[in-house]
Every structure is written in C-alpha cells, then in structure tokens.
Design an enzyme around this catalytic site. Structure first.
Site, PDB file in Angstrom:
ATOM      1  N   ARG A  33      33.808  45.315  36.872  1.00  0.00           N
ATOM      2  CA  ARG A  33      32.989  46.242  36.094  1.00  0.00           C
ATOM      3  C   ARG A  33      31.817  45.467  35.493  1.00  0.00           C
ATOM      4  O   ARG A  33      31.965  44.302  35.126  1.00  0.00           O
ATOM      5  CB  ARG A  33      33.799  46.881  34.956  1.00  0.00           C
ATOM      6  CG  ARG A  33      34.740  47.997  35.401  1.00  0.00           C
ATOM      7  CD  ARG A  33      33.984  49.225  35.912  1.00  0.00           C
ATOM      8  NE  ARG A  33      34.857  50.321  36.290  1.00  0.00           N
ATOM      9  CZ  ARG A  33      35.203  50.630  37.548  1.00  0.00           C
ATOM     10  NH1 ARG A  33      34.762  49.905  38.554  1.00  0.00           N
ATOM     11  NH2 ARG A  33      35.976  51.666  37.796  1.00  0.00           N
ATOM     12  N   HIS A  89      27.843  49.645  43.969  1.00  0.00           N
ATOM     13  CA  HIS A  89      29.214  50.099  43.666  1.00  0.00           C
ATOM     14  C   HIS A  89      29.890  50.642  44.930  1.00  0.00           C
ATOM     15  O   HIS A  89      30.337  51.783  44.966  1.00  0.00           O
ATOM     16  CB  HIS A  89      29.224  51.162  42.549  1.00  0.00           C
ATOM     17  CG  HIS A  89      30.564  51.287  41.885  1.00  0.00           C
ATOM     18  ND1 HIS A  89      30.720  51.570  40.545  1.00  0.00           N
ATOM     19  CD2 HIS A  89      31.828  51.173  42.382  1.00  0.00           C
ATOM     20  CE1 HIS A  89      32.016  51.627  40.249  1.00  0.00           C
ATOM     21  NE2 HIS A  89      32.713  51.392  41.360  1.00  0.00           N
TER      22      HIS A  89
HETATM   23  P1  NDP Z   1      45.212  46.367  37.973  1.00  0.00           P
HETATM   24  O1  NDP Z   1      45.482  47.117  36.716  1.00  0.00           O
HETATM   25  O2  NDP Z   1      46.227  46.370  39.060  1.00  0.00           O
HETATM   26  O3  NDP Z   1      44.945  44.831  37.617  1.00  0.00           O
HETATM   27  C1  NDP Z   1      44.190  44.438  36.524  1.00  0.00           C
HETATM   28  C2  NDP Z   1      44.368  42.951  36.328  1.00  0.00           C
HETATM   29  O4  NDP Z   1      43.552  42.531  35.232  1.00  0.00           O
HETATM   30  C3  NDP Z   1      45.804  42.570  35.974  1.00  0.00           C
HETATM   31  O5  NDP Z   1      46.157  41.367  36.609  1.00  0.00           O
HETATM   32  C4  NDP Z   1      45.731  42.347  34.463  1.00  0.00           C
HETATM   33  O6  NDP Z   1      46.665  41.427  33.951  1.00  0.00           O
HETATM   34  C5  NDP Z   1      44.338  41.783  34.321  1.00  0.00           C
HETATM   35  N1  NDP Z   1      43.849  41.967  32.953  1.00  0.00           N
HETATM   36  C6  NDP Z   1      43.629  43.115  32.283  1.00  0.00           C
HETATM   37  N2  NDP Z   1      43.207  42.849  31.029  1.00  0.00           N
HETATM   38  C7  NDP Z   1      43.149  41.504  30.931  1.00  0.00           C
HETATM   39  C8  NDP Z   1      42.794  40.614  29.891  1.00  0.00           C
HETATM   40  N3  NDP Z   1      42.416  41.052  28.673  1.00  0.00           N
HETATM   41  N4  NDP Z   1      42.870  39.299  30.120  1.00  0.00           N
HETATM   42  C9  NDP Z   1      43.268  38.828  31.329  1.00  0.00           C
HETATM   43  N5  NDP Z   1      43.625  39.613  32.361  1.00  0.00           N
HETATM   44  C10 NDP Z   1      43.559  40.940  32.150  1.00  0.00           C
HETATM   45  O7  NDP Z   1      43.805  46.863  38.496  1.00  0.00           O
HETATM   46  P2  NDP Z   1      43.223  46.820  39.984  1.00  0.00           P
HETATM   47  O8  NDP Z   1      43.458  45.471  40.528  1.00  0.00           O
HETATM   48  O9  NDP Z   1      43.700  47.983  40.744  1.00  0.00           O
HETATM   49  O10 NDP Z   1      41.668  47.060  39.695  1.00  0.00           O
HETATM   50  C11 NDP Z   1      40.921  46.162  38.910  1.00  0.00           C
HETATM   51  C12 NDP Z   1      39.562  46.742  38.596  1.00  0.00           C
HETATM   52  O11 NDP Z   1      38.745  46.739  39.756  1.00  0.00           O
HETATM   53  C13 NDP Z   1      39.539  48.218  38.177  1.00  0.00           C
HETATM   54  O12 NDP Z   1      39.932  48.378  36.836  1.00  0.00           O
HETATM   55  C14 NDP Z   1      38.090  48.580  38.397  1.00  0.00           C
HETATM   56  O13 NDP Z   1      37.345  48.263  37.252  1.00  0.00           O
HETATM   57  C15 NDP Z   1      37.669  47.663  39.554  1.00  0.00           C
HETATM   58  N6  NDP Z   1      37.423  48.408  40.784  1.00  0.00           N
HETATM   59  C16 NDP Z   1      36.179  48.343  41.340  1.00  0.00           C
HETATM   60  C17 NDP Z   1      35.900  49.001  42.530  1.00  0.00           C
HETATM   61  C18 NDP Z   1      34.567  48.897  43.168  1.00  0.00           C
HETATM   62  O14 NDP Z   1      34.282  49.585  44.159  1.00  0.00           O
HETATM   63  N7  NDP Z   1      33.687  48.040  42.686  1.00  0.00           N
HETATM   64  C19 NDP Z   1      36.933  49.797  43.210  1.00  0.00           C
HETATM   65  C20 NDP Z   1      38.189  49.803  42.539  1.00  0.00           C
HETATM   66  C21 NDP Z   1      38.426  49.116  41.369  1.00  0.00           C
HETATM   67  P3  NDP Z   1      48.250  41.726  34.002  1.00  0.00           P
HETATM   68  O15 NDP Z   1      48.586  41.611  35.472  1.00  0.00           O
HETATM   69  O16 NDP Z   1      48.823  40.624  33.197  1.00  0.00           O
HETATM   70  O17 NDP Z   1      48.446  43.101  33.455  1.00  0.00           O
HETATM   71  C1  OXD Z   2      37.329  52.650  41.070  1.00  0.00           C
HETATM   72  C2  OXD Z   2      35.986  52.341  41.513  1.00  0.00           C
HETATM   73  O1  OXD Z   2      37.647  52.335  39.920  1.00  0.00           O
HETATM   74  O2  OXD Z   2      35.578  52.851  42.583  1.00  0.00           O
HETATM   75  O3  OXD Z   2      38.116  53.211  41.852  1.00  0.00           O
HETATM   76  O4  OXD Z   2      35.260  51.587  40.865  1.00  0.00           O
END
Ligand code: NDP
Ligand code: OXD
Length: 305
Positions: A220, A268
């Site tokens: 993000r 994006h």
């Molecule tokens: P998940 O919820 O599966 O994973 C999030 C990860 O971030 C986890 O490992 C979590 O830790 C870690 N995390 C969250 N908060 C913190 C923090 N404060 N400090 C350290 N680590 C943290 O999400 P996804 O992997 O499915 O997706 C991740 C992000 O990717 C989405 O939220 C979205 O913003 C982005 N995205 C972007 C897309 C695009 O097209 N550009 C498409 C889809 C998603 P823990 O494992 O310990 O909980």
């Molecule tokens: C999602 C994205 O969060 O597309 O799925 O960014």
C-alpha cells in the site's frame, strides 16, 4: 436458502457466471444471488471498496461481509459494520502477485533496463551476480508475502521475511526489522495498511538499507513516506523504486514519481482478484456460514487486517 447480496455493481459482469457455478459446486444451488435486496432479508454481503453500500446498519441479519479485496483498510474502520468481515485470499490473486514480484525482482537483479534502453548501443559484458548473491527482504509474510518468498527461494534468492508475530524462519519486532532492512538488496513490501504500518519506511528506516537497494512496493502507498523516499532516491541511498500502490490513486498527473528517472509506476495491477477462483472462496465461506463452521480469512478489527 440464503440470500446473497452482490454489492459491488462494477464487478457484477465478471462474477455473474462464476458465482452461481461456485455456489452450485459448494452445494448451494438454491442460494438466492441478487444485486438488490431488502436489507432485512440479506444473509451475506459480497463487497468491494467502491461499493455504494457503506451503511451496514440495516443488514441486521447478515452473517458476514465477504470482501473481494485482500486489503481491508477501506472497510475495517466502518463504524456501521458489526457483522464478521472476511478478506480475500484468492489463489488467482496470489499467483498474480508472485508473478509481479518475481518479474520485477528479476528485472532489477539482471539489470534488464541497461539492455532494453541502450540508445548508445554500448557493449557492456558485465554479468549480473547469481540470485544466491542477491538478498531479498519481504516485509509482511502473510498469504502473499510467504508465496512470493517461496517463489524467490526456488530461484535461489536468499529471502529474509519480517512480520508482526514470530514465525519459523522469519524475523519480527523492531530489532528484526533493522536486521531485515540492513540485508535487503531488494526490499518487497507486502504489509497491509494499518495505523502501525503507515510510514513504516521513513527516512530513518530507509537509511538502514544497503546503499543502492531497490524497493518494490505492491503493498500500500501509505507504507512509505513519499518525501523520504524521494530524498533517498536523490541521494543514491535507494537505487530504484517500483511502486504499484499510492496514497492517492490514480496517481495524480503532476506527482514527482511519474517523471522520476529512478521510479517505475505500475497502476495498482500487481495482483487482481480473479473471479473464477475468488468465487470459490466466497462460496466456501457461505457454505461454512450455513453449516455453522468458522469463516475463513476473518479480519481482526482490532489489528486492522
Ligand atoms: P495477510 O494478512 O495474509 O498478511 C499480512 C502480513 O503483514 C502478515 O504477515 C502480518 O504479520 C504482517 N503485518 C501486519 N501488520 C504488521 C506490523 N505492524 N508489523 C509487521 N508485520 C505486520 O495479507 P496478504 O498477504 O493477503 O496481503 C498483504 C497486502 O497486500 C494487503 O493488505 C494489500 O494491502 C496488498 N495487496 C496489494 C495488491 C495489489 O494489486 N497491489 C493485491 C492484493 C493485496 P502476521 O503474519 O504476524 O500477522
Ligand atoms: C487488494 C488489492 O487488496 O487489489 O485486493 O489491492
């Protein structure tokens, strides 16, 4: 017979065929899938951030809101939302993210730009190092980060992961972050946007990277302090940034990222939810709701993801 409100009108044409098929596969052929309904009759709401539905108060009988996006920052703080919220973990989306991250990692690792844009026809036989000599750090080892780590490790990149909680083989906490940043020749940010992650990559943290490190941000926009990144690119502390997500989208035409020689903007598109596979995830969650089983991919409102 549950009533399912598809509340993301802009996406209906993509889902109108895959969703009934997935519901039938899940044994829910009698479900009522609609794009408009009396709120008092709705059992499940399928939602996307641009949904006109923003007031969940009248949906008093809804058992869950099923988000079509992985990121939930645009809904998780909605004060009218009292129903359980599930985010999207879609095998198709994950595949797309792995391809984007691996593709852009290889671009920088192999120095492809030197050969693609070579107006002087310079014959520079410098060979890139092997992947095993190019450490990659991934911030966020969730559904997407861990899949990208597996793909990069399969190509021999030494991958360091960092997440909020302790996990085997990855770092956590402030000390862990310092270590993870200090070894990142290529840094991939796959964290959700929450109050804790906003501006995580500020000037102090960017200074911890090895000089000339490359940043790939498909997470993000708010994870990075834009002013700090521009300054780090200017000074050479960061060598290149490939950015897919931004604080304001579409990225405004006058934003310095567009014309910056060390920045690549992708609009994006790192990973899209794919209707056929996502419909199966939605249908499975509805099946679970109907069977009284726990939902998959429940969002923790307190944590914000
Ligand atoms: P998940 O919820 O599966 O994973 C999030 C990860 O971030 C986890 O490992 C979590 O830790 C870690 N995390 C969250 N908060 C913190 C923090 N404060 N400090 C350290 N680590 C943290 O999400 P996804 O992997 O499915 O997706 C991740 C992000 O990717 C989405 O939220 C979205 O913003 C982005 N995205 C972007 C897309 C695009 O097209 N550009 C498409 C889809 C998603 P823990 O494992 O310990 O909980
Ligand atoms: C999602 C994205 O969060 O597309 O799925 O960014």
């Amino acid at each position: 017979m549950p009533t399912i409100l598809f509340a993301a009108p802009a996406l209906w044409s993509e889902y109108r065929d895959p969703l009934p098929a997935a519901l039938a596969e899940a044994g829910l052929s009698d479900a009522r899938l609609v794009t408009e309904a009396d709120p008092a009759e709705v059992d499940y709401i399928i939602y996307a951030p641009a949904s006109p539905l923003q007031d969940f108060t009248p949906y008093s009988r809804a058992k869950a809101v099923l988000n079509l996006w992985a990121g939930v920052e645009r809904i998780v703080g909605n004060p009218t939302l009292t129903q359980p919220l599930c985010r999207m973990v879609d095998p198709g989306l994950t595949e797309g993210m792995v391809e984007w991250v691996v593709g852009h990692t290889l671009r920088h690792h192999l120095g492809m730009d030197r050969h693609i844009v070579n107006p002087g026809h310079v014959w520079d036989p410098t060979c890139p190092p092997l992947a095993r000599e190019r450490p990659v750090t991934i911030l966020g080892m969730g559904a997407l980060g861990s899949a990208c780590a597996a793909a990069l490790r399969a190509l021999n990149f030494p991958v360091t992961g960092w997440s909020r909680t302790a996990k085997p083989g990855s770092l956590h906490g402030e000390d862990g972050l310092r270590q993870a940043l200090s070894r990142a020749a290529i840094l991939v940010t796959l964290l959700p946007k929450t109050p804790e992650t906003e501006n995580l990559l500020n000037a102090d943290r960017l200074a911890l990277l090895p000089r000339g490190a490359v940043i790939l941000n498909p997470g993000r926009g708010a994870l990075i302090d834009d002013e700090a990144l521009l300054a780090a690119l200017e000074s050479g502390q960061v060598g290149q940034a490939t950015l897919d997500v931004f604080r304001v989208e579409p990225l405004p035409p006058d934003h310095p990222y567009w014309s910056h020689p060390k920045v690549t903007v992708t609009p994006h598109i790192a990973a899209d939810t794919r209707a056929v596979t996502a419909a199966r995830v939605i249908a499975e969650n509805i099946r679970r709701g109907e069977a009284g089983e726990p939902f998959l991919h429940l969002v923790d409102r307190g944590r914000g993801y």
